[in-house]
Design a protein around this motif. Structure first.
Motif, PDB file in Angstrom:
ATOM      1  N   GLY A  71       0.816  -1.212   0.000  1.00  0.00           N
ATOM      2  CA  GLY A  71       0.000   0.000   0.000  1.00  0.00           C
ATOM      3  C   GLY A  71       0.850   1.262   0.000  1.00  0.00           C
ATOM      4  N   LEU A  72       1.915   1.230   0.781  1.00  0.00           N
ATOM      5  CA  LEU A  72       2.832   2.377   0.836  1.00  0.00           C
ATOM      6  C   LEU A  72       3.527   2.578  -0.512  1.00  0.00           C
ATOM      7  CD1 LEU A  72       4.061   4.559   2.632  1.00  0.00           C
ATOM      8  CD2 LEU A  72       5.817   2.913   3.317  1.00  0.00           C
ATOM      9  N   LEU A  73       3.885   1.477  -1.158  1.00  0.00           N
ATOM     10  CA  LEU A  73       4.489   1.566  -2.489  1.00  0.00           C
ATOM     11  C   LEU A  73       3.526   2.241  -3.462  1.00  0.00           C
ATOM     12  CD1 LEU A  73       6.654   0.882  -4.609  1.00  0.00           C
ATOM     13  CD2 LEU A  73       5.571  -1.370  -4.855  1.00  0.00           C
ATOM     14  N   GLY A  74       2.257   1.860  -3.395  1.00  0.00           N
ATOM     15  CA  GLY A  74       1.259   2.482  -4.261  1.00  0.00           C
ATOM     16  C   GLY A  74       1.138   3.969  -4.015  1.00  0.00           C
ATOM     17  N   THR A  75       1.205   4.355  -2.741  1.00  0.00           N
ATOM     18  CA  THR A  75       1.137   5.783  -2.399  1.00  0.00           C
ATOM     19  C   THR A  75       2.342   6.544  -2.932  1.00  0.00           C
ATOM     20  OG1 THR A  75      -0.212   5.404  -0.431  1.00  0.00           O
ATOM     21  CG2 THR A  75       1.108   7.406  -0.470  1.00  0.00           C
ATOM     22  N   VAL A  76       3.517   5.970  -2.797  1.00  0.00           N
ATOM     23  CA  VAL A  76       4.735   6.618  -3.297  1.00  0.00           C
ATOM     24  C   VAL A  76       4.653   6.791  -4.816  1.00  0.00           C
ATOM     25  CG1 VAL A  76       7.224   6.356  -3.609  1.00  0.00           C
ATOM     26  CG2 VAL A  76       6.191   5.847  -1.400  1.00  0.00           C
ATOM     27  N   LEU A  77       4.203   5.729  -5.508  1.00  0.00           N
ATOM     28  CA  LEU A  77       4.068   5.826  -6.967  1.00  0.00           C
ATOM     29  C   LEU A  77       3.042   6.890  -7.354  1.00  0.00           C
ATOM     30  CD1 LEU A  77       4.104   2.012  -7.912  1.00  0.00           C
ATOM     31  CD2 LEU A  77       5.943   3.671  -8.240  1.00  0.00           C
ATOM     32  N   GLY A  78       1.939   6.946  -6.577  1.00  0.00           N
ATOM     33  CA  GLY A  78       0.917   7.959  -6.836  1.00  0.00           C
ATOM     34  C   GLY A  78       1.426   9.365  -6.624  1.00  0.00           C
ATOM     35  N   LEU A  79       2.204   9.552  -5.552  1.00  0.00           N
ATOM     36  CA  LEU A  79       2.768  10.872  -5.269  1.00  0.00           C
ATOM     37  C   LEU A  79       3.780  11.290  -6.344  1.00  0.00           C
ATOM     38  CD1 LEU A  79       3.224  10.726  -1.391  1.00  0.00           C
ATOM     39  CD2 LEU A  79       1.545  12.070  -2.677  1.00  0.00           C
ATOM     40  N   MET A  80       4.484  10.309  -6.875  1.00  0.00           N
ATOM     41  CA  MET A  80       5.410  10.618  -7.979  1.00  0.00           C
ATOM     42  C   MET A  80       4.644  11.173  -9.176  1.00  0.00           C
ATOM     43  SD  MET A  80       8.018   7.364  -7.781  1.00  0.00           S
ATOM     44  CE  MET A  80       8.839   7.747  -9.326  1.00  0.00           C
ATOM     45  N   ASP A  81       3.462  10.587  -9.433  1.00  0.00           N
ATOM     46  CA  ASP A  81       2.629  11.111 -10.528  1.00  0.00           C
ATOM     47  C   ASP A  81       2.162  12.531 -10.232  1.00  0.00           C
ATOM     48  OD1 ASP A  81       2.901   8.734 -11.891  1.00  0.00           O
ATOM     49  OD2 ASP A  81       1.005   7.876 -11.167  1.00  0.00           O
ATOM     50  N   VAL A  82       1.799  12.776  -8.959  1.00  0.00           N
ATOM     51  CA  VAL A  82       1.353  14.116  -8.560  1.00  0.00           C
ATOM     52  C   VAL A  82       2.472  15.137  -8.775  1.00  0.00           C
ATOM     53  CG1 VAL A  82       0.658  15.555  -6.594  1.00  0.00           C
ATOM     54  CG2 VAL A  82      -0.379  13.303  -6.919  1.00  0.00           C
ATOM     55  N   PHE A  83       3.671  14.778  -8.370  1.00  0.00           N
ATOM     56  CA  PHE A  83       4.798  15.707  -8.531  1.00  0.00           C
ATOM     57  C   PHE A  83       5.144  15.914 -10.013  1.00  0.00           C
ATOM     58  CE2 PHE A  83       5.937  14.385  -4.048  1.00  0.00           C
ATOM     59  CZ  PHE A  83       5.587  15.618  -3.502  1.00  0.00           C
ATOM     60  N   SER A  84       4.877  14.908 -10.828  1.00  0.00           N
ATOM     61  CA  SER A  84       5.079  15.074 -12.270  1.00  0.00           C
ATOM     62  C   SER A  84       4.107  16.101 -12.822  1.00  0.00           C
ATOM     63  CB  SER A  84       4.875  13.733 -12.996  1.00  0.00           C
ATOM     64  OG  SER A  84       5.833  12.799 -12.595  1.00  0.00           O
ATOM     65  N   VAL A  85       2.877  16.065 -12.312  1.00  0.00           N
ATOM     66  CA  VAL A  85       1.865  17.048 -12.725  1.00  0.00           C
ATOM     67  C   VAL A  85       2.293  18.445 -12.287  1.00  0.00           C
ATOM     68  CG1 VAL A  85      -0.515  17.828 -12.370  1.00  0.00           C
ATOM     69  CG2 VAL A  85      -0.041  15.405 -12.741  1.00  0.00           C
ATOM     70  N   ILE A  86       2.812  18.541 -11.058  1.00  0.00           N
ATOM     71  CA  ILE A  86       3.272  19.837 -10.539  1.00  0.00           C
ATOM     72  C   ILE A  86       4.397  20.395 -11.426  1.00  0.00           C
ATOM     73  CG2 ILE A  86       4.473  20.978  -8.620  1.00  0.00           C
ATOM     74  CD1 ILE A  86       2.982  19.088  -6.723  1.00  0.00           C
ATOM     75  N   ALA A  87       5.290  19.495 -11.841  1.00  0.00           N
ATOM     76  CA  ALA A  87       6.424  19.928 -12.673  1.00  0.00           C
ATOM     77  C   ALA A  87       5.946  20.505 -14.000  1.00  0.00           C
ATOM     78  CB  ALA A  87       7.369  18.762 -12.912  1.00  0.00           C
ATOM     79  N   VAL A  88       4.839  19.953 -14.520  1.00  0.00           N
ATOM     80  CA  VAL A  88       4.341  20.405 -15.824  1.00  0.00           C
ATOM     81  C   VAL A  88       3.360  21.563 -15.690  1.00  0.00           C
ATOM     82  CG1 VAL A  88       3.058  19.713 -17.902  1.00  0.00           C
ATOM     83  CG2 VAL A  88       4.685  18.123 -16.844  1.00  0.00           C
TER      84      VAL A  88
END
Length: 199
Positions: A119-136
């Motif tokens: 579950g924590l791995l899924g959250t980390v992967l999800g947050l990585m996607d969020v930060f990718s959105v922030i970068a763009v």
């Protein structure tokens, strides 16, 4: 279904773990119930030993096809030989039943450990996607960011929701299995002591 899609492959993995855990728990509950000793089981055998022939009693116990019956029958049949021989024969007779009762408990324990980490791995992967959105896109769209973070946290919540109840279930099952094994060990001890007293 939407929650499952939001969590991606991690949610699919957690779903598989939850189904596996449920199957193990149901199997163990069935076996624990199936192998429950009848009330006054040993006392009834003691009574029959004084009123019936050993041969008839052994045949009846074997026909019952219950583990407790097999143990009692072997104990009565082998009375007179050394206790170590009786214990060895009883173990050989019941090893499949013991294996059925105790197997997959380690797998259940692994699921309890793995689910929160997954579950924590899924959250980390999800947050990585969020930060990718922030970068763009930048940080201007707060609603979009909060929705992304919410999706990311779904897998952690799911993992913990699976693991926490299973911890208590695992403890309950372990206790019941230990009780059952102790009951099986106690059958030859009591019957040998009774037959020895009767001479």
């Amino acid at each position: 279904m939407a929650v499952l899609m939001n969590g991606g492959w991690v949610m699919v993995a957690l779903l598989i773990l939850s189904v596996t855990a449920l199957a193990i728990v149901l199997q163990k509950l069935f076996l624990i119930k199936k192998t429950t000793l009848k009330p006054n089981f040993i006392q009834s055998i003691k009574t029959r030993l004084s009123t019936d022939t050993k041969e008839n009693l052994i045949d009846e116990l074997i026909l019952s096809k219950r583990v407790s019956g097999k143990i009692a029958a072997k104990t009565i049949e082998k009375y007179g030989v050394s206790e170590s021989v009786i214990n060895a024969e009883i173990f050989d007779l019941t090893k499949d039943d013991i294996t059925n009762l105790t197997s997959k408990m380690n797998l259940l324990s692994m699921i309890i450990t793995t689910a929160p980490i997954l579950g924590l791995l899924g959250t980390v992967l999800g947050l990585m996607d969020v930060f990718s959105v922030i970068a763009v896109e930048g940080t201007g769209q707060a609603e979009l960011l909060s929705a992304g973070i919410s999706k990311a946290l779904v897998t952690t919540v799911t993992g913990l929701s699976l693991a926490i109840p299973l911890m208590f279930v695992h403890q309950f099952l372990t206790s019941k299995i230990d009780d059952r094994l102790d009951e099986w060990d106690n059958i030859p001890v009591q019957l040998l002591a009774y037959m020895s007293d009767q001479g």
